[in-house]
Enzyme design. Sequence first.
Site, short mmCIF file in Angstrom:
data_model
loop_
_atom_site.label_atom_id
_atom_site.label_comp_id
_atom_site.label_asym_id
_atom_site.label_seq_id
_atom_site.Cartn_x
_atom_site.Cartn_y
_atom_site.Cartn_z
N ASP A 24 0.51 -1.63 0.06
CA ASP A 24 0.00 -0.28 -0.38
C ASP A 24 0.40 1.42 0.22
OD1 ASP A 24 -2.18 -2.03 0.57
OD2 ASP A 24 -3.09 -1.48 2.12
N LYS A 129 -6.54 -4.57 -3.10
CA LYS A 129 -7.08 -5.41 -1.70
C LYS A 129 -8.37 -4.50 -1.09
CE LYS A 129 -3.27 -4.08 1.25
NZ LYS A 129 -4.39 -3.17 2.21
N CYS A 162 -2.15 -1.94 7.92
CA CYS A 162 -2.30 -3.35 6.39
C CYS A 162 -0.90 -4.24 6.57
CB CYS A 162 -2.02 -2.52 5.59
SG CYS A 162 -3.78 -1.46 5.23
#
Length: 221
Positions: A24, A129, A162
């Site tokens: 990310d 995701k 995350c």
Amino acid sequence: MPVIEAEPYEFAFEPATAALVIIDMQRDFLESGGFGESLGNDVSQLRRTIEPTRHLLEAARGAGLTVIHTREGHRPDLADLAPAKKVRGNPALKIGDPAPMGRLLVRGEPGHDIIPELYPLPGEPVIDKPGKGAFYATDLDAILKHRGIKQLIVCGVTTEVCVNTTVREANDRGFDCLVLADCTGSYFPEFQAMGLAMIKAQGGIFGWVAPSAALLAALVP
Ligand code: TIU
């Protein structure tokens, strides 16, 4: 087999069965005007991760390591956005709302994409995701298994959200995770420290932690 100096003990690195997973590193989390800032965060806390991760990515590509990128985000119609996630924290700007880098955390928008410094090369899988973990509702597990991957070298943001969620999911699926301290970042310095401490505690209950220099020493002869 290269041995990496790590905590809580040495990591037996197997380059042929290892993947670099960059979590990310998106404009929405690292640049002003994105989703991270909309939650009240100071994005400058994350930017120190960019240079060491760029350096590591270059070395990993040079060494022929499998490289995988992930992005958190949602379909433009938001059909995959849990109502609970949308309203959590009651922010003024919600996922899907227009913002300076496009609709917040929506696939295809400028803010959703990976920062230019770490942009994926053609052929490097990009996992989109909808959640915090990279295994939930994605094909990451299948991609790793098809490539014979057993070890994950983990970088990215944010450490306690995350990165931790993905490492825990990976650990339960049987992957060994080495998390690179300087290539992971949190908006909160105390969560950065504790997020890493929780991974390596209890004999490495979720995995190993090392500085990227320790891995670089094994990647670059
Ligand atoms: N808010 C926060 O710290 N993180 C996220 O929402 N997503 C990721 O960590 N990628």
